[in-house]
Design an enzyme around this catalytic site. Sequence first.
Site, short mmCIF file in Angstrom:
data_model
loop_
_atom_site.label_atom_id
_atom_site.label_comp_id
_atom_site.label_asym_id
_atom_site.label_seq_id
_atom_site.Cartn_x
_atom_site.Cartn_y
_atom_site.Cartn_z
N GLY A 73 0.88 -1.31 0.09
CA GLY A 73 0.04 -0.07 -0.11
C GLY A 73 0.91 1.29 0.16
O GLY A 73 1.87 1.33 0.67
N GLY A 74 0.18 2.48 -0.77
CA GLY A 74 1.15 3.60 -0.66
C GLY A 74 0.87 4.24 -2.10
O GLY A 74 0.26 3.87 -2.92
N SER A 76 2.14 5.10 -5.37
CA SER A 76 3.05 4.47 -6.44
C SER A 76 3.57 5.26 -7.27
O SER A 76 4.51 4.66 -8.34
CB SER A 76 2.41 2.95 -6.98
N SER A 112 11.45 -0.04 -3.99
CA SER A 112 11.62 0.08 -5.37
C SER A 112 12.99 0.28 -5.79
O SER A 112 13.94 0.78 -4.84
CB SER A 112 10.94 1.21 -5.66
N ASN A 113 13.51 0.19 -6.87
CA ASN A 113 14.65 0.39 -7.66
C ASN A 113 14.99 2.12 -7.38
O ASN A 113 16.07 2.35 -7.48
CB ASN A 113 14.77 0.05 -9.10
N TYR A 141 9.38 10.01 -3.98
CA TYR A 141 8.95 8.66 -3.91
C TYR A 141 10.14 7.62 -3.60
O TYR A 141 9.97 6.81 -2.71
CB TYR A 141 8.25 8.11 -5.40
N LYS A 145 10.88 5.21 -0.12
CA LYS A 145 11.33 3.79 -0.29
C LYS A 145 12.32 3.65 0.66
O LYS A 145 12.62 2.46 1.36
CB LYS A 145 11.61 3.20 -1.65
N SER A 170 10.13 -3.48 -12.10
CA SER A 170 8.89 -2.94 -12.53
C SER A 170 8.39 -4.26 -12.93
O SER A 170 8.28 -4.93 -13.71
CB SER A 170 9.32 -2.16 -13.99
N ARG A 181 13.65 0.33 -21.34
CA ARG A 181 14.10 0.23 -19.88
C ARG A 181 13.53 -1.23 -19.16
O ARG A 181 14.34 -1.76 -18.32
CB ARG A 181 13.82 1.41 -19.03
#
Length: 268
Positions: A73-74, A76, A112-113, A141, A145, A170, A181
């Site tokens: 959740g959050g 994105s 996340s990356n 963002y 993370k 991804s 990418r």
Amino acid sequence: MTHRVLITGAAGIVGTILRPRLRRPGRTLRLLDIGDQVPPGADEQVELVTGSVTDPAAMAAACDGVDAVLHLGGISREGSWADTLAVNIDGTHTVLEAARVAGVRRVILASSNHAVGFRRVADAGPDGLPADSSPRPDTYYGVSKAAMEALGSLYHSRFGIDVVVLRIGSLFETPLELGARGLSTWLSPDDGARLVEAALSPHEPGYRVVWGVSGNTRGMFSLAEATELGYEPRDDAETYAGRLDDGSTETFVGGGFCRIPLGRANPL
């Protein structure tokens, strides 16, 4: 076998993709989201919960009686600092605190990356960028993370909760949604479920960070840490190379996120 798993943000893109792939005999998925969710099918063992990760009371109720939490959740995408702080950072703290009070022993955090987005692709080396590379966020963002990862580390060290951080590249149905990418960053839906299953496995992982990507031929991320956890990727974005290889390259891991204004809407 983990019997009841709480998934926050269950109606989002990743939650929707993973939901059918995480079905197991004897497992109940408790699905939390702020909005409407797809009603359970006849063969689904799910519990639908309406609530926000920012609401301590809702999270306390949602964590009651669960064996593990998969925190998806959050927000994105890139957004304002105020919203990112409230939902992604404070919300993660709310989830972890509710899990601690409820006695949940396993929490999986979807990072996340973009937590390391300003690391150079050229720095990856022949074995890929290590999963525990220190943060170099590319956006608010990405900062959220990095904060999520730090909170997970704190809750493991202070309270002994097993915390697995998935630095997702991804996760989409195909890399076609991602452009060139995606040949490096794609995590296929099936591999995404395999990675979550590895993070839910019975051993005690402690605190660890792993990359969430498929076994991509052009991958720039180390899979050694995820493999050690028990993850065995089977998919490769190279299958789509004929439609995606436009010769473009990126200087930074975060790609287009490194070029957008802070707090604005962002590309994939």
